[in-house]
Design an enzyme around this catalytic site. Sequence first.
Site, PDB file in Angstrom:
ATOM      1  N   GLU B  70       0.831  -1.205   0.000  1.00 50.69           N
ATOM      2  CA  GLU B  70       0.000   0.000   0.000  1.00 50.69           C
ATOM      3  C   GLU B  70       0.863   1.252   0.000  1.00 50.69           C
ATOM      4  O   GLU B  70       1.827   1.359   0.758  1.00 50.69           O
ATOM      5  CB  GLU B  70      -0.895   0.049   1.249  1.00 50.69           C
ATOM      6  CG  GLU B  70      -1.718   1.339   1.288  1.00 50.69           C
ATOM      7  CD  GLU B  70      -2.452   1.558   2.601  1.00 50.69           C
ATOM      8  OE1 GLU B  70      -2.327   0.735   3.521  1.00 50.69           O
ATOM      9  OE2 GLU B  70      -3.165   2.584   2.686  1.00 50.69           O
ATOM     10  N   ASP B 138      10.009   6.264  14.776  1.00 47.41           N
ATOM     11  CA  ASP B 138       9.838   7.683  14.487  1.00 47.41           C
ATOM     12  C   ASP B 138      10.247   8.462  15.730  1.00 47.41           C
ATOM     13  O   ASP B 138       9.689   8.257  16.809  1.00 47.41           O
ATOM     14  CB  ASP B 138       8.355   7.932  14.163  1.00 47.41           C
ATOM     15  CG  ASP B 138       8.065   9.381  13.802  1.00 47.41           C
ATOM     16  OD1 ASP B 138       6.943   9.657  13.341  1.00 47.41           O
ATOM     17  OD2 ASP B 138       8.954  10.245  13.955  1.00 47.41           O
ATOM     18  N   ASP B 140      10.937  12.352  17.174  1.00 47.02           N
ATOM     19  CA  ASP B 140      10.564  13.721  16.846  1.00 47.02           C
ATOM     20  C   ASP B 140      11.122  14.646  17.914  1.00 47.02           C
ATOM     21  O   ASP B 140      10.886  14.423  19.096  1.00 47.02           O
ATOM     22  CB  ASP B 140       9.028  13.760  16.851  1.00 47.02           C
ATOM     23  CG  ASP B 140       8.469  15.035  16.280  1.00 47.02           C
ATOM     24  OD1 ASP B 140       9.053  16.108  16.527  1.00 47.02           O
ATOM     25  OD2 ASP B 140       7.452  14.941  15.584  1.00 47.02           O
ATOM     26  N   ARG B 191      11.965  17.879   8.755  1.00 47.22           N
ATOM     27  CA  ARG B 191      11.832  19.077   9.586  1.00 47.22           C
ATOM     28  C   ARG B 191      12.493  18.885  10.929  1.00 47.22           C
ATOM     29  O   ARG B 191      13.483  19.513  11.249  1.00 47.22           O
ATOM     30  CB  ARG B 191      10.349  19.443   9.742  1.00 47.22           C
ATOM     31  CG  ARG B 191      10.134  20.775  10.431  1.00 47.22           C
ATOM     32  CD  ARG B 191       8.763  21.355  10.215  1.00 47.22           C
ATOM     33  NE  ARG B 191       7.688  20.515  10.733  1.00 47.22           N
ATOM     34  CZ  ARG B 191       6.490  20.991  11.104  1.00 47.22           C
ATOM     35  NH1 ARG B 191       6.236  22.269  11.044  1.00 47.22           N
ATOM     36  NH2 ARG B 191       5.557  20.179  11.524  1.00 47.22           N
ATOM     37  N   GLY B 193      12.853  15.641  12.851  1.00 41.51           N
ATOM     38  CA  GLY B 193      13.067  14.326  13.427  1.00 41.51           C
ATOM     39  C   GLY B 193      13.689  13.349  12.452  1.00 41.51           C
ATOM     40  O   GLY B 193      14.159  13.729  11.370  1.00 41.51           O
ATOM     41  N   LYS B 355       6.038   8.110   6.187  1.00 43.27           N
ATOM     42  CA  LYS B 355       6.446   8.888   5.020  1.00 43.27           C
ATOM     43  C   LYS B 355       7.609   8.239   4.299  1.00 43.27           C
ATOM     44  O   LYS B 355       8.560   7.755   4.920  1.00 43.27           O
ATOM     45  CB  LYS B 355       6.825  10.304   5.466  1.00 43.27           C
ATOM     46  CG  LYS B 355       7.213  11.205   4.307  1.00 43.27           C
ATOM     47  CD  LYS B 355       7.148  12.652   4.676  1.00 43.27           C
ATOM     48  CE  LYS B 355       8.188  12.995   5.721  1.00 43.27           C
ATOM     49  NZ  LYS B 355       8.204  14.444   5.974  1.00 43.27           N
TER      50      LYS B 355
END
Lengths: 452, 488
Positions: B70, B138, B140, B191, B193, B355
């Site tokens: 996907e 992830d 951040d 941006r 992370g 992403k």
Amino acid sequence: MEVVQSHRKSSSNNVIVSILPLYRSAPPLEVRLEDFEFFAIDRLRVLKGISDGLCRGKKPEEMEKLVLDLWKANMRHPQAVEEVNKDIISHFVLRLVYCRTEELRKWFLSMETTLFRHRFRRGSSEAQRALMSEFKLPYKAVSNAEFESLKDKLGQVARSMGQTLAAADAIFYKVPFEEVPDLVAGRRVFIHKGHAYVAINQVVSLVVTQFRSYLSKALILTNRKWTSTIREQEKDRLTPIVEALCTSYLGPDYSQQQEFGEISIKDIDQVAKTSFPLCMRHLFEKVKEDHHLKHGGRMQLGLFLKGVGLKLDDALAFWKAEFAPKVSAERFDKEYAYNIRHNYGREGKRTDYTPYSCQKIISVTPGIGDHHGCPYRHFSEENLRAALVRMGVSSRAVEDVMDKVHNRHYQLACTLTFEAVHGSSCDAGINHPNQYFIDSQRVLQSKNGSVA
Amino acid sequence: MTKEQADNGRDDMVIDGPGQANAVPDEFNANYLRIYYGKLFPHADMFKWMSYGNDGKHPGCDKSYFGRREFSFTLENDIYIRFQSFNSVTELENSIKEKCPFKIDIGPVYSVDPAKRHAYAQSGDNVFTPVERELVFDIDISDYDDVRYCCTGADVCLECWPLMTIAIKVIDTSLRDDFGFNHILWVYSGRRGVHCWVCDGKARRLTNEQRAAIADYFYVYKGNENSHKKISLPGLVLYPFLARSYTEVLKGFFEAKLLPNQNLLASEERYEKILEMIPDASVASELRRRWQENKRASMSKDDINIVRWEQLKSILQSGKQKMQGLRRCVEEIVFSYTYPRLDMEVSKHMNHLLKAPFCVHPKTGRVCVPIDPNNCDEFDPTTVPTLSQLLEELNRGGPRQDAENEWDRTSLGESVTFFRTSFLQPLLKSCKEEIENSYNAKLQQSKNALSWSHVSLKVLLNRTETDLSISSTHSSETLYEVVLMYTY
């Protein structure tokens, strides 16, 4: 799986390894019909004892002792072979009994797994290893050389958990880390290059998981066979035994009115306020309010009142009076009286029905318009809190009760309620609404010198 | 004006002078993005990656594999479309160029092509469900706002970025040394992370439960606004992974960089936060007293933060401290400021979308480029190529003979090369081996299966005979045998 010991002397005394069956297959045996039932009941006592212990929130060490005591009391036999046979037979019979609904299966699975866990833990290490290989767990024992090179790290992991590594006896197994997610998540194993190094005592939880998984599937298969073939085929022989076993509650059945003799119809209102457990108070309040109760409620409250000491004639008068605004005397005699007499064993089979135990009451799910079942289980938080306050439970105690409810310890919640209302402790815990009543009357009598 | 800029039809471009002929205003818009997707985005590399060796060349390849992945696109105006799937690199490339998504997310590989999902059930045998997905993380920097005073929220600077660097070091080392993973891609999120993609076969096939276990293994920081003490390290010693992280990365970074750069002990407001973490009130007050006295006096030329930190350590680690909670207090303080703060939910579920690398971040215009974990100290988020910068570089280059590899003429070249050589090639090599081995193993298995079927038939016959004998003597066989017959 080859097991390589690390520099240990081999235990050469032929100790009889106590056999812990896995219940995957069984040798052919001859069993007498009575033994069938007896064996199953004995095992059931063990399982119910475990259930009780878990409900009370006993710690693992306490549970282990409890399990072994229960086993000793109910399942021991001087000859090891006979003990194993009884073990196996009773397990399989109870499988038939407890395969029939989701709720029964869950209960049986949970109790048998706990039983297995504690028996496995207490087994010798040879017995444990033998069982592990039976489960085909992909564990490789760590070689001497590897153990030496990892000893520091393994010790570090143990000390990080507040334990020590008894180096001389330490046996570790090497397994892909994916196999032991719980241990990895808790940082309770040393992992290196994707392998987890599992200590023998941690292996227990893994073995138990396998056992549980197997039994879970087996129960479902058994249920299918039961519904499709056995039940009908064994209508006269096995089926009645199985169905009776399932509902057996093994404590006093409160069918004979004991210490307090009779309660007459004028006493009910008073004792309801002081000595009824919440489930019965609620039903009682509802029947006064609505002048009606549906079948489940009539059974639960009616049998309870019988156990409390209400005679048949008084019972008939009670229900008739309460229903009077909605049901004419004639209609009452036609539609409701028969069932009440039935409950008292004066009709039909003349079985003297026994009041429901907590276990039974907790297990039912009331539908729309019903008020039976266990309020600790089914009431919304708001309603339960309000009901407890109306019973006179202090706000501090209400919090404790709610805590038990959130953890699904319904009987413990009721016990705490009892203790809060009566200001005295109830060590035995509540297992039966009539027990609550009797204990309550006892406390009040000792306070007032008379039955309230 | 270059042809490029004329084609864009923009009236309001500012051209400053002759030297600025190629200047591209620093912004983010669909037109720039279109050029980026046309010339720079590495479609083929992404396709090769996502195929994991299933390019059809080996008989063991699964040709449906890429098509079951996907993708989701976020288009201009925040229109979000999920369950996009493609059967070839061309389909992927054309769709991206046509739709020009502001963001591309990558989801799991499903049991069937997501486009056909409605034909499948929610449960039972024939389901639409994720079957493979990289293990992802992830991190951040806005989750560290309580320990950085230079920036907040979405801002990042060279003072606080190193928090990300050490997070990479700690997690990367553990993924390799502890878990045995090899194919790990770290990516700048554009941006504030970083993302981590663990692409080993073993990682892709992890269940949600196993992913949760790994996330929990990394979970140490348990803070929110309401708690003072956000790290608790019980036990006599630290678990090996934590001890290693402390001695190799966290301690050094905290003492040499974070402490002085963020002035963690220089002012009362800041040192109170640290004093709050000391469970022994008398120790905390002793330090407080000393630091209030020494507010203006400079004891030495050394940084006041470092001086005070030494004082704190010497009290807490002195042999005199018997109190339980103090044993690990120094480490706990260091951990609470520096230990990686992961977003647990991202890692725990196979169906979480993340992403794609080489996307452009709409708010900063920066490309999500890979980060080399072995050189992450050198990574500077403020110099990551931006969309407009890349277009400028494209303009600067001479006539375009070679339509391929345009990225090579730009700052993006370095990133694509790194992606290929350090990550993609070793990964594909390993995938090919895996496909071959698995194929050979299956061949062997089917040879064995033939002989197995004879054995089972025999067993079956024996069983049936026994069954027959039981039923013929129904009345006399024992109940027990009946039970056995039905229960196992």
